[in-house]
Design a protein around this motif. Sequence first.
Motif, short mmCIF file in Angstrom:
data_model
loop_
_atom_site.label_atom_id
_atom_site.label_comp_id
_atom_site.label_asym_id
_atom_site.label_seq_id
_atom_site.Cartn_x
_atom_site.Cartn_y
_atom_site.Cartn_z
N LEU A 213 0.85 -1.20 0.00
CA LEU A 213 0.00 0.00 0.00
C LEU A 213 0.88 1.24 0.00
CD1 LEU A 213 -2.69 -1.14 2.62
CD2 LEU A 213 -3.01 -0.88 0.15
N LEU A 214 2.02 1.17 0.71
CA LEU A 214 2.91 2.32 0.79
C LEU A 214 3.52 2.65 -0.57
CD1 LEU A 214 4.36 4.41 2.65
CD2 LEU A 214 6.22 2.77 2.86
N SER A 215 4.03 1.62 -1.27
CA SER A 215 4.69 1.90 -2.55
C SER A 215 3.68 2.39 -3.58
CB SER A 215 5.46 0.68 -3.05
OG SER A 215 4.57 -0.39 -3.30
N ASN B 26 3.56 9.08 6.02
CA ASN B 26 4.71 9.13 6.91
C ASN B 26 5.38 7.76 6.90
OD1 ASN B 26 4.41 11.77 7.80
ND2 ASN B 26 2.78 11.14 9.20
N ALA B 27 6.67 7.74 6.81
CA ALA B 27 7.38 6.47 6.77
C ALA B 27 8.76 6.68 7.39
CB ALA B 27 7.50 5.96 5.34
N THR B 28 8.76 6.92 8.68
CA THR B 28 10.00 7.27 9.38
C THR B 28 11.11 6.27 9.13
OG1 THR B 28 8.57 8.13 11.10
CG2 THR B 28 10.89 7.93 11.65
N CYS B 29 10.77 4.98 9.15
CA CYS B 29 11.81 3.96 9.05
C CYS B 29 12.08 3.58 7.60
CB CYS B 29 11.42 2.74 9.86
SG CYS B 29 9.98 1.88 9.21
N GLY B 30 11.44 4.30 6.65
CA GLY B 30 11.69 4.01 5.25
C GLY B 30 11.09 2.69 4.79
N GLY B 31 10.04 2.21 5.47
CA GLY B 31 9.36 1.00 5.03
C GLY B 31 9.88 -0.27 5.67
N GLU B 32 10.60 -0.15 6.76
CA GLU B 32 11.16 -1.34 7.41
C GLU B 32 10.16 -2.01 8.37
OE1 GLU B 32 14.50 -1.00 5.28
OE2 GLU B 32 14.07 -2.65 6.67
N GLY B 33 9.03 -1.36 8.62
CA GLY B 33 8.00 -1.95 9.48
C GLY B 33 8.25 -1.78 10.96
N VAL B 34 9.09 -0.81 11.32
CA VAL B 34 9.40 -0.68 12.74
C VAL B 34 8.95 0.64 13.37
CG1 VAL B 34 11.35 -2.27 12.69
CG2 VAL B 34 11.74 0.14 12.20
N CYS B 35 8.55 1.63 12.57
CA CYS B 35 8.21 2.92 13.18
C CYS B 35 6.72 3.06 13.47
CB CYS B 35 8.66 4.06 12.28
SG CYS B 35 7.68 4.21 10.78
N GLY B 36 5.90 2.30 12.77
CA GLY B 36 4.45 2.36 13.01
C GLY B 36 3.80 3.63 12.50
N ARG B 37 4.48 4.42 11.68
CA ARG B 37 3.94 5.71 11.25
C ARG B 37 3.06 5.62 10.00
NH1 ARG B 37 4.78 9.80 15.06
NH2 ARG B 37 6.04 8.66 16.49
N CYS B 38 3.12 4.49 9.29
CA CYS B 38 2.39 4.39 8.03
C CYS B 38 1.07 3.67 8.22
CB CYS B 38 3.25 3.67 6.99
SG CYS B 38 3.66 1.99 7.50
N LEU B 39 0.48 3.89 9.38
CA LEU B 39 -0.75 3.21 9.76
C LEU B 39 -1.91 3.56 8.83
CD1 LEU B 39 -1.55 1.46 12.26
CD2 LEU B 39 -2.43 3.58 13.25
N ARG C 265 -3.59 -1.60 9.57
CA ARG C 265 -2.40 -2.28 9.04
C ARG C 265 -1.27 -1.27 8.86
NH1 ARG C 265 -3.48 -7.27 6.40
NH2 ARG C 265 -1.20 -7.34 6.34
N LEU C 266 -0.07 -1.80 8.68
CA LEU C 266 1.05 -0.94 8.32
C LEU C 266 1.16 -0.97 6.79
CD1 LEU C 266 3.71 -2.02 10.98
CD2 LEU C 266 2.24 0.00 11.00
N ALA C 267 1.07 0.21 6.17
CA ALA C 267 1.04 0.28 4.71
C ALA C 267 2.29 -0.33 4.08
CB ALA C 267 0.89 1.72 4.26
N CYS C 268 3.42 -0.23 4.78
CA CYS C 268 4.66 -0.74 4.19
C CYS C 268 4.73 -2.27 4.24
CB CYS C 268 5.88 -0.13 4.89
SG CYS C 268 6.10 -0.67 6.59
N GLN C 269 3.89 -2.89 5.06
CA GLN C 269 3.93 -4.35 5.22
C GLN C 269 2.78 -5.05 4.50
OE1 GLN C 269 6.58 -5.82 7.23
NE2 GLN C 269 7.20 -3.73 6.77
S1 FES Z 1 7.08 2.89 7.16
FE1 FES Z 1 7.71 2.22 9.06
S2 FES Z 1 6.20 0.91 9.81
FE2 FES Z 1 5.62 1.57 7.87
#
Ligand code: FES
Length: 598
Positions: free
Chosen positions: A22-24, A34-47, A75-79
């Motif tokens: 969803l993020l890409s 928002n994607a603080t961790c750049g899509g690594e699934g650890v920041c929780g910002r792409c909710l 969900r997390l958009a990056c995951q």
């Molecule tokens: S971009 Fe970091 S959890 Fe989604």
Amino acid sequence: MNFEIDIEPVGRRIPCSQGDTLLSAAQRAGIVLNATCGGEGVCGRCLVRVMAGQVSPLTFTEEAELGKRVEEGWRLACQTEVCGNVRIHIPPESLATAQRIQTEGHSLPVEINPAVRVVTVNLPPPSLSDPLSDTERIKIALGMPDLVFSLPVLRELANALRINAFAVSVFLNGCSVVGLRPANTAALGLAIDLGTTKLAGYLVDLSTGETLACAGAMNPQIAFGEDVMARISHAISKSDGSEQLRSVIVEALQKLANGLCEQTKRSLLDIADVVIVGNTVMHHLFLGLPVKQLGLSPYIPTVSSALDVPAFEIGFDFAPGAHVLSLPNIAGFIGADHVAMLLGSGMVKSKGVVLGLDIGTNTEFSLIANGRHFSCSTASGPAFEGAHIKYGMRAAPGAIEKVLIYDGKLMLQTIDNQPPIGLCGSGILDLIAQMRKAGYLNSHGALDGSKGTPFIRQGKNGLEFVLVPSLEKEGREIIFDRSDVNEIQLAKSAMRTGVQILLQKAGIDEKDIDSVVIAGAFGSYLDVQSGIDIGMFPKLERERFIQVGNAAGTGARMALLSLGVREQAREMSRRITYIELTSEPSFSSMFARNLLIE
Ligand code: FES
């Protein structure tokens, strides 16, 4: 297989393919999450919330991050990969738009002496008896035999002369032609403050100095990481990472310029000169320069002097011969934006001992005293931008921006009076100061529930302060616990330590500071007294503090209008003594002491 994602509340339907996250897919469509961790699934910002449709099963990371919220479709958009047509809702705290963007700053008088001047000429049209080339005709009319025409200007020249019946305004930068416009057209300049989080653009009439329009936007690079280190990491870890970051920012700035021109009913071809200021990493990414070395000690920039680059080489669509000037950088983490802030706030001309703090994602400090100038920087800002704080967010509608605890009551003010969805920097600072004042927080950062207040309860991870209980309509529970307090202690300590080290270098006592200039978006909205109360700022009378708004934007505008200001920027950048805080022997002990909340 191809599918569609229906995105609310943006109201857009975007195409995607099986396996896209969803993020890409959103990023590709220009919807910045928002994607603080750049899509690594650890920041929780792409909710995001999946409202309907097929998506991939929950990942282990999501289960751990989201807990019970997965039952409501969060969900997390990056995951989350798309497996069919999908409808999703993006909450405001995940969307990097509609943020409050500070474009205003104090304005200072400046002598108008821009790099570009305008000469209007009426040329005799060519004929069989007067077959001079177009360039020779202009050189003769202007009396400038050495006039220079770049290739992009030459490509436009014949058409520009003929559609205007040979009556044109020639935009000149020294001996170079920048562009040809209809007779009596005023040349415009564009000043840009390129922030890690936000962009601000100003369209300026170069002959009068008037700012015709200004606008802000989010920096779309946020989708690849929130702070400069995450962007450096993206640039070096992906084969096309650098180019991705460069192209999205150029595109966003061009869009900002398009909007300013539409607003003022002017042509992009009237933009004859551009000045851009940003921190050193933003500067390097914008120019496509390597950034790897900026992430490694001793953090050396490729170039620190001012750079003047043709706008077409950057990829801008302005007057064909327009140039983009980036003001000088000082060091790896002190860029041209700080130079511009020093110019725009008037600090460089102030008398006495002046301390300047430019608080953004990164905070830069300057101390000017007795003819000497020291600068340093620290990564204090992210916590005040809401990063690393569980319910933190940027200043956007619904963010709690003011907190008051009075007579046992809790009063909150949100931006635009919207239902509360999180806490922005000014609210976080107020909350710490107010909890401390009310006796709910000790100087080490531990919450104290012994006073029997209803706002403090036992949570999963110890005591927590409840700002908004979970039943608040359309909002979610907002709490603040010790780990959040600790993040602010780190940020607050970094700020005070930076100031103390500069004072130590200059041999000046804190009480001898005559004025403290606070610039930057967060710096404009924060309650200075809260900052003094918790020990983030020096213990001085409130009257000695001045909040100047986006002084970097003001400084960029001044440089656009005055060659003298450009020279002043060059001269100042050579004079500044840069201090690397972490290499100072007293840094660790001062930092530890300053963790205490006063
Ligand atoms: S971009 Fe970091 S959890 Fe989604």
